[in-house]
Design an enzyme around this catalytic site. Structure first.
Site, PDB file in Angstrom:
ATOM      1  N   HIS A 150       0.858  -1.187   0.000  1.00 59.99           N
ATOM      2  CA  HIS A 150       0.000   0.000   0.000  1.00 59.99           C
ATOM      3  C   HIS A 150       0.893   1.236   0.000  1.00 59.99           C
ATOM      4  O   HIS A 150       1.487   1.559   1.026  1.00 59.99           O
ATOM      5  CB  HIS A 150      -0.897   0.026   1.239  1.00 59.99           C
ATOM      6  CG  HIS A 150      -1.814  -1.156   1.328  1.00 59.99           C
ATOM      7  ND1 HIS A 150      -3.105  -1.126   0.856  1.00 59.99           N
ATOM      8  CD2 HIS A 150      -1.629  -2.404   1.823  1.00 59.99           C
ATOM      9  CE1 HIS A 150      -3.679  -2.305   1.059  1.00 59.99           C
ATOM     10  NE2 HIS A 150      -2.805  -3.106   1.643  1.00 59.99           N
ATOM     11  N   LEU A 151       0.966   1.895  -1.147  1.00 61.50           N
ATOM     12  CA  LEU A 151       1.816   3.097  -1.212  1.00 61.50           C
ATOM     13  C   LEU A 151       1.045   4.354  -0.786  1.00 61.50           C
ATOM     14  O   LEU A 151       1.626   5.437  -0.690  1.00 61.50           O
ATOM     15  CB  LEU A 151       2.381   3.269  -2.622  1.00 61.50           C
ATOM     16  CG  LEU A 151       3.348   2.160  -3.082  1.00 61.50           C
ATOM     17  CD1 LEU A 151       3.725   2.342  -4.545  1.00 61.50           C
ATOM     18  CD2 LEU A 151       4.613   2.127  -2.226  1.00 61.50           C
ATOM     19  N   HIS A 165      -8.434 -10.485  -0.792  1.00 58.68           N
ATOM     20  CA  HIS A 165      -8.427 -10.539   0.668  1.00 58.68           C
ATOM     21  C   HIS A 165      -9.646 -11.387   1.031  1.00 58.68           C
ATOM     22  O   HIS A 165     -10.769 -10.919   0.971  1.00 58.68           O
ATOM     23  CB  HIS A 165      -8.547  -9.121   1.237  1.00 58.68           C
ATOM     24  CG  HIS A 165      -8.560  -9.071   2.726  1.00 58.68           C
ATOM     25  ND1 HIS A 165      -7.779  -8.204   3.449  1.00 58.68           N
ATOM     26  CD2 HIS A 165      -9.257  -9.780   3.650  1.00 58.68           C
ATOM     27  CE1 HIS A 165      -8.006  -8.383   4.747  1.00 58.68           C
ATOM     28  NE2 HIS A 165      -8.904  -9.334   4.881  1.00 58.68           N
ATOM     29  N   HIS A 180      -2.225 -12.808   1.680  1.00 59.61           N
ATOM     30  CA  HIS A 180      -2.002 -12.892   3.138  1.00 59.61           C
ATOM     31  C   HIS A 180      -2.805 -13.980   3.856  1.00 59.61           C
ATOM     32  O   HIS A 180      -3.564 -13.707   4.775  1.00 59.61           O
ATOM     33  CB  HIS A 180      -2.136 -11.527   3.823  1.00 59.61           C
ATOM     34  CG  HIS A 180      -3.372 -10.729   3.539  1.00 59.61           C
ATOM     35  ND1 HIS A 180      -4.618 -11.280   3.506  1.00 59.61           N
ATOM     36  CD2 HIS A 180      -3.543  -9.415   3.301  1.00 59.61           C
ATOM     37  CE1 HIS A 180      -5.493 -10.334   3.263  1.00 59.61           C
ATOM     38  NE2 HIS A 180      -4.870  -9.198   3.116  1.00 59.61           N
ATOM     39  N   ASP A 232       2.546  -7.016   2.576  1.00 58.00           N
ATOM     40  CA  ASP A 232       1.348  -6.252   2.954  1.00 58.00           C
ATOM     41  C   ASP A 232       1.774  -4.972   3.678  1.00 58.00           C
ATOM     42  O   ASP A 232       1.234  -4.620   4.727  1.00 58.00           O
ATOM     43  CB  ASP A 232       0.359  -7.079   3.784  1.00 58.00           C
ATOM     44  CG  ASP A 232      -0.999  -6.392   3.904  1.00 58.00           C
ATOM     45  OD1 ASP A 232      -1.215  -5.339   3.272  1.00 58.00           O
ATOM     46  OD2 ASP A 232      -1.861  -6.909   4.649  1.00 58.00           O
ATOM     47  N   HIS A 247       0.603   3.445   8.515  1.00 60.30           N
ATOM     48  CA  HIS A 247      -0.343   4.376   9.143  1.00 60.30           C
ATOM     49  C   HIS A 247       0.461   5.292  10.054  1.00 60.30           C
ATOM     50  O   HIS A 247       1.627   5.011  10.347  1.00 60.30           O
ATOM     51  CB  HIS A 247      -1.369   3.614   9.996  1.00 60.30           C
ATOM     52  CG  HIS A 247      -2.199   2.648   9.226  1.00 60.30           C
ATOM     53  ND1 HIS A 247      -3.221   3.046   8.402  1.00 60.30           N
ATOM     54  CD2 HIS A 247      -2.162   1.296   9.148  1.00 60.30           C
ATOM     55  CE1 HIS A 247      -3.780   1.987   7.850  1.00 60.30           C
ATOM     56  NE2 HIS A 247      -3.150   0.903   8.273  1.00 60.30           N
ATOM     57  N   GLY A 264      -2.637  -3.183  10.162  1.00 57.38           N
ATOM     58  CA  GLY A 264      -1.481  -3.128   9.270  1.00 57.38           C
ATOM     59  C   GLY A 264      -0.342  -2.300   9.802  1.00 57.38           C
ATOM     60  O   GLY A 264      -0.523  -1.490  10.721  1.00 57.38           O
TER      61      GLY A 264
HETATM   62 ZN   LIG Z   1      -3.170  -5.047   2.253  1.00 55.12          ZN
END
Ligand SMILES: [Zn+2]
Length: 414
Positions: free
Chosen positions: A60-61, A172, A211, A279, A283, A296
């Site tokens: 997740h960029l 997911h 995942h 993954d 945050h 995450g």
């Molecule tokens: Zn993810």
């Protein structure tokens, strides 16, 4: 633009000693006697090994309106430092990458700001009209986030589109109907896998479960493999950690029991789980202190050292790491990468198998400077990352200026 890299390298068939010459972004020559061209990087040193460039299929960029968590630049700098030459970005951004107009902006951002190469997934759109050929030209696959997208009518339409365009569907797989309050038991994963596998049986798309977190999920996966084209990945945190109360460790699917952990590690060793992803989900630190905060944590800069430590402990083979982090992702995504062979893209990851250090998140390139692995001693570290024949991480420094390429532009091997 030429580069020659010397040392022990991973070729089809095993480790060899020699040189790799990269010219105009492609591997031009590999062998013991290679006439050097351009700049020469010499890694002929005890403990150093040259691997095919690593590819992370689940990252997740952030960026856009969530750039306070991470942006294309910091996220891909983290990838370069972590030994990753290609990262594939998830579409749950703000706004979401499930419209062509946003997809174009996303690609442009990557081209300008990425320090390594990138791939994109498309999210399930609100409008069927967004399912156009252009999606397949710019994206590697479709991401289906089952907890949200389970009920949407466009889901099946999107899956039929993926099948027609031969796009990978990466899922997911947790079915929210089986959540119990805040608990997300393994049966939610089992039922999520079942639901997606049944859809794949009906619409004939290639399905990738991302995942994987439980031994029950692994058993369900094995059952479906005989009937549908199905692959899976798991992440270092499921291979190394078990349930904790600390919200820093909160992730979806959740960390589970020691039995799950060892089952996933065996599954990876035996090739039942084909891929490892980070993954990488950054945050703010403040968000992660909140027990009701998001799931995450960053993973790009800990993934490879953690896997190499498992190799050191004899729990994984180096060859298994190369397969799970380079060879198989390249083949699932249809990229001419993942091999040190003439004609393949000149992406390489050089590791030092002997370098021992303690994980210190303050050194991260990611904006998220914390980790559930903080303070853990690891053995094995990336020392150089090469993208299309250009070092983007060398001597402890990330080198920018190359610009990112959407890997869809790689074309074929040769
Ligand atoms: Zn993810």
């Amino acid at each position: 633009m030429e580069l020659t890299v010397k040392g022990r390298f991973f070729a089809p068939g095993g480790l060899r000693e020699g040189s790799i010459r990269i010219s105009r972004g492609r591997i031009e020559e590999v062998g013991e006697e290679v006439a050097p061209g351009g700049e020469v990087l010499d890694f002929r040193e005890e403990g150093k090994v040259i691997l095919p460039g690593l590819i992370d299929m689940h990252v997740h960029l952030r960026d856009f309106e969530l750039s306070y968590k991470e942006d294309f630049r910091t996220g891909t700098r983290a990838a370069a430092r972590g030994g990753y030459t290609v990262v594939v970005d998830m579409p749950n951004t703000l706004p979401r990458v499930n419209r062509i107009s946003v997809l174009r902006k996303r690609e442009e951002l990557g081209r300008r700001r990425a320090a390594v190469d990138f791939g994109l997934y498309f999210g399930v759109p609100e409008e069927k009209g967004e399912l156009r050929k252009e999606v397949g030209k710019r994206c590697l696959g479709i991401k289906v986030y089952l907890p949200e997208e389970g009920e949407k009518e466009t889901l099946e339409e999107t899956l039929r589109f993926a099948s027609r365009e031969r796009l990978l569907v990466i899922t997911h797989a947790e079915d929210p109907a089986f959540f119990r309050g805040k608990e997300r038991p393994p049966e939610a994963e089992v039922m999520g896998i079942r639901r997606m596998a049944e859809l794949s049986l009906r619409h004939r798309f290639r399905l990738h479960l991302t995942h994987l977190s439980s031994s029950a999920g692994l058993r369900e996966l094995e059952r479906w493999k005989r009937r549908v084209r199905l692959s899976a990945d798991t992440c270092p945190h499921y291979l190394l950690l078990t349930r904790r109360r600390d919200p820093l460790f909160k992730v979806f699917p959740p960390l589970r029991t020691e039995r799950d952990r060892t089952a996933l590690l065996s599954g990876l060793r035996e090739g039942k789980i084909e891929v490892v992803t980070s993954d990488h989900a950054p945050h703010l630190r403040a968000e992660k202190r909140d027990p009701d905060g998001p799931g995450g944590f960053p993973g790009l800069e800990t993934e490879l050292p953690l896997l190499l430590t498992l190799v050191r402990r004899g729990e994984l083979e180096l060859e298994g790491v190369v397969k799970a982090c380079s060879e198989v992702p390249a083949s699932l995504l249809g990229l001419p990468a993942g091999r040190i062979e003439k004609g393949y893209v000149g992406n390489l990851t050089v590791v030092d198998l002997k370098k021992s250090f303690k994980i210190d998140p303050l050194e991260f390139e990611s904006k998220a400077k914390y980790s559930p692995f903080q303070g853990r001693r690891v053995v094995g570290s990336p020392v150089c990352t090469i993208v299309r024949g250009r070092p983007v991480f060398l001597d402890g420094e990330v080198v920018e200026g190359l610009g990112g390429m959407n890997v869809k532009a790689y074309g074929e091997a040769g």
